[in-house]
Write a protein that holds these residues in place. Structure first.
Motif, short mmCIF file in Angstrom:
data_model
loop_
_atom_site.label_atom_id
_atom_site.label_comp_id
_atom_site.label_asym_id
_atom_site.label_seq_id
_atom_site.Cartn_x
_atom_site.Cartn_y
_atom_site.Cartn_z
N ASP A 11 0.85 -1.20 0.00
CA ASP A 11 0.00 0.00 0.00
C ASP A 11 0.88 1.25 0.00
O ASP A 11 2.10 1.16 0.10
CB ASP A 11 -1.06 -0.02 1.11
N THR A 13 0.89 4.11 1.97
CA THR A 13 1.48 4.62 3.22
C THR A 13 2.67 3.75 3.59
O THR A 13 3.71 4.24 4.04
CB THR A 13 0.46 4.60 4.37
N GLY A 14 2.51 2.43 3.39
CA GLY A 14 3.60 1.51 3.67
C GLY A 14 4.80 1.80 2.80
O GLY A 14 5.96 1.70 3.23
N ASP A 17 6.51 4.81 4.23
CA ASP A 17 7.19 4.41 5.46
C ASP A 17 8.54 3.76 5.11
O ASP A 17 9.59 4.12 5.66
CB ASP A 17 6.25 3.45 6.21
N ARG A 55 -3.06 -4.60 -0.99
CA ARG A 55 -3.15 -5.29 0.31
C ARG A 55 -4.46 -6.05 0.46
O ARG A 55 -4.50 -7.13 1.03
CB ARG A 55 -3.00 -4.28 1.44
N LYS A 84 7.19 -5.27 0.62
CA LYS A 84 6.90 -4.49 1.83
C LYS A 84 5.45 -4.72 2.24
O LYS A 84 4.52 -4.31 1.54
CB LYS A 84 7.16 -3.00 1.57
N ILE A 85 5.31 -5.38 3.39
CA ILE A 85 3.98 -5.63 3.93
C ILE A 85 3.81 -4.77 5.17
O ILE A 85 4.74 -4.08 5.59
CB ILE A 85 3.81 -7.12 4.29
N CYS A 86 2.65 -4.84 5.78
CA CYS A 86 2.38 -4.02 6.96
C CYS A 86 3.08 -4.61 8.19
O CYS A 86 3.15 -5.83 8.35
CB CYS A 86 0.88 -3.97 7.19
N SER A 87 3.56 -3.73 9.06
CA SER A 87 4.23 -4.19 10.28
C SER A 87 3.23 -4.88 11.22
O SER A 87 3.63 -5.45 12.23
CB SER A 87 4.89 -3.01 11.00
N ALA A 224 8.56 -5.54 6.83
CA ALA A 224 8.17 -4.15 6.99
C ALA A 224 9.42 -3.27 7.03
O ALA A 224 10.50 -3.71 6.65
CB ALA A 224 7.31 -4.01 8.24
N GLY A 364 -4.49 7.01 6.44
CA GLY A 364 -5.03 5.70 6.06
C GLY A 364 -4.38 5.18 4.79
O GLY A 364 -4.18 5.94 3.83
N GLY A 365 -4.04 3.90 4.80
CA GLY A 365 -3.34 3.30 3.67
C GLY A 365 -4.22 3.18 2.43
O GLY A 365 -3.87 3.66 1.35
N SER A 409 0.19 6.19 7.81
CA SER A 409 -0.35 4.89 8.16
C SER A 409 -1.26 5.07 9.37
O SER A 409 -0.94 5.81 10.29
CB SER A 409 0.78 3.94 8.54
N GLY A 410 -2.39 4.36 9.33
CA GLY A 410 -3.43 4.55 10.36
C GLY A 410 -2.90 4.62 11.76
O GLY A 410 -3.23 5.54 12.52
N PHE A 412 0.15 5.10 12.94
CA PHE A 412 1.40 5.81 13.21
C PHE A 412 1.13 7.24 13.68
O PHE A 412 0.08 7.82 13.41
CB PHE A 412 2.27 5.87 11.95
O1 LIG Z 1 4.36 -1.23 8.14
C1 LIG Z 1 3.49 -0.47 8.55
O2 LIG Z 1 2.92 -0.58 9.64
C2 LIG Z 1 3.04 0.64 7.64
O3 LIG Z 1 4.02 0.97 6.72
C3 LIG Z 1 1.82 0.20 6.93
O4 LIG Z 1 1.91 -0.50 5.95
C4 LIG Z 1 0.58 0.59 7.57
O5 LIG Z 1 -0.57 0.39 6.74
P1 LIG Z 1 -1.89 1.26 7.00
O6 LIG Z 1 -2.10 1.31 8.48
O7 LIG Z 1 -2.99 0.59 6.28
O8 LIG Z 1 -1.62 2.63 6.48
#
Ligand SMILES: O=C(O)[C@@H](O)C(=O)COP(=O)(O)O
Ligand code: ADP
Length: 426
Positions: A11, A13-14, A17, A55, A84-87, A224, A364-365, A409-410, A412
């Motif tokens: 996504d 935002t990811g 990041d 995603r 790169k996936i979400c953390s 991540a 928001g991603g 990212s939501g 963060f």
């Molecule tokens: O790795 C992470 O947490 C962020 O880079 C991420 O991908 C967050 O995704 P969203 O919360 O959907 O923005």
């Protein structure tokens, strides 16, 4: 342009990041929106992060899109590609972390892929294959209530195995602490057993440096920003990257124009940030029931914002509590309501740009992906970090002229994130 490190981010935002982490660790980095058009002039960089909105799409579509991006990155020299996936490992049982990891590995000749979503700087740690968010098991963290990918299992071996064809094993913390040689030996043993992925523990940056060093010796990894840190530092140590200082100052040059914030994240951090923003900024809370019923709520929001924006930044938010989200989803369905709200927030972002907004924060991603696509922004340079995982972005090749964006990212950012972001974007 020859690049060393390529990444496909699931996504937008990811992607920002990761691009932020790579930049902070010395790599000249650009974030593209999808595979760039050949006519787009990109600067000379060490790393390219291709943002995709995959995603929450069907796994087969994600595999097709990611495989195309991998080919594009390899053709430009990428020796390593990070998925790169979400953390917080956001995905469902039908999710694509397993399928995309296996497809990228297959394209690069097969083998066991090292996987870790650890990102200690933002409180994401992995121990014995279990993911913790600020010390809480994933399934007890706010991610249990995510509107699209609610996470109900902290055991990533189980989560990934449910999505994968091959087996999933672990590299435990004791092995990671023993160093790169021990991790390599463990991966070879896992490969001999035939597993396609290995979830690696990591609780601090030193663990990620070890994992980055090992990952870089393989063509593919999945993780991540923490793994991005490890890969970037390993590349810097290898001497394959010059000592060019990342061009963050150039990305921060003022753009002027009006400023706005659009939020579609329902994550607990964003909900708190909106409450705090209400103390100093005009905030419009969209009526999402009306939004799904017809176009009037969008027009009303545009007119509300249009009447105020010349006096200062405004905030428009669809974000709502888990209870409100659940009510809407029970009426319209999860995907339909998410998609309709993303469309609405992206139309509002576009209208704000038409009215002169050149500095835009999006929370928001999925929300960011929909808005950036609608604004047709081709790529971003990476500026200074506003909060861990969230940099200021400067558009590249934007038809409307240069803009500054922050794609948050939501989960963060601190509670004053929105005012802090605006204070850095001029
Ligand atoms: O790795 C992470 O947490 C962020 O880079 C991420 O991908 C967050 O995704 P969203 O919360 O959907 O923005
Ligand atoms: N009030 C609401 N009710 C239902 N869904 C919502 C509401 N507000 C936003 N959404 C949807 O929730 C999803 C939030 O996902 P996303 O933008 O990725 O945020 P995050 O970064 O927090 O994961 C989007 O699909 C968005 O359209």
């Amino acid at each position: 342009m020859t690049i060393l490190l390529g990444s496909i981010a699931d996504d937008y935002t990811g992607a920002s990041d990761l691009a932020n982490t790579l930049t902070k660790n010395g790599l000249r980095t650009v974030q593209t929106v999808g595979i760039p058009d050949p006519s787009l002039a990109l600067p000379d960089v060490d790393a390219v992060v291709v943002s995709m909105k995959i995603r929450s799409v069907a796994a087969a579509d994600a595999v097709a899109a990611a495989t195309r991006a991998e080919r594009w990155l390899r053709e430009r020299g990428a020796v390593h590609v990070l998925y790169k996936i979400c953390s917080t490992f956001d995905s469902t049982d039908a999710g694509n972390i397993g399928p995309v990891t296996e497809a990228l590995s297959h394209a690069a000749g097969g083998g066991t892929v090292l996987v870790t979503p650890a990102f200690p700087e933002t409180g994401r740690t992995v121990y014995l294959g279990h993911l913790f968010v600020d010390g809480k098991p994933l399934n007890e963290s706010p991610l249990k209530d995510h509107p699209l990918n609610p996470m109900h299992d902290a055991n990533l071996v189980r989560v990934m195995a449910r999505q994968s064809r091959g087996g999933v094993d672990t590299v435990d913390l004791a092995t990671v602490s023993a160093g790169a040689g021990a991790v390599k030996a463990r991966l070879e043993a896992i490969r001999a057993e035939g597993a396609t992925a290995a979830i690696a523990d990591a609780i601090c940056e030193q663990d990620l440096e070890t994992l980055g060093e090992v990952a870089l010796q393989a063509p593919v990894s999945t993780g991540a920003s923490g793994l991005g840190l490890g890969l970037a530092r390993a590349l810097m140590r290898s001497g394959r990257v010059g000592c060019a200082t990342a061009a963050t100052a150039d990305a921060m040059r003022p753009v002027g124009g009006l400023a706005a914030i659009v939020a579609g994240s329902c994550s607990s951090a964003t909900l708190r940030q909106l409450e705090v923003a209400e103390r100093s900024l005009p905030v419009l809370r969209l009526d999402t029931e009306k939004l799904l019923a017809g176009p009037d709520e969008i027009s009303a929001a545009i007119s509300w914002a249009g009447n105020r924006i010349s006096a200062g930044p405004v905030v428009v938010a669809a974000s709502a509590s888990p209870q409100t989200v659940a009510r809407l989803q029970s009426q319209y369905g999860r995907d339909a309501s998410g998609h309709a709200i993303e469309t609405a927030t992206s139309i509002i972002a576009e209208e704000l740009m038409t009215r002169g907004v050149r500095r835009l924060v999006i929370a928001g991603g999925e929300t960011s992906g929909a808005a950036v696509d609608r604004l047709a922004i081709p790529a971003f340079l990476i500026g200074l970090e506003i909060a861990p995982g969230v940099p200021v972005l400067r558009t590249v090749g934007n038809k409307q002229g240069d803009m500054l964006l922050a794609l948050k990212s939501g989960n963060f950012g601190g509670e004053d994130f929105f005012t802090s972001a605006l204070a850095m974007m001029h």
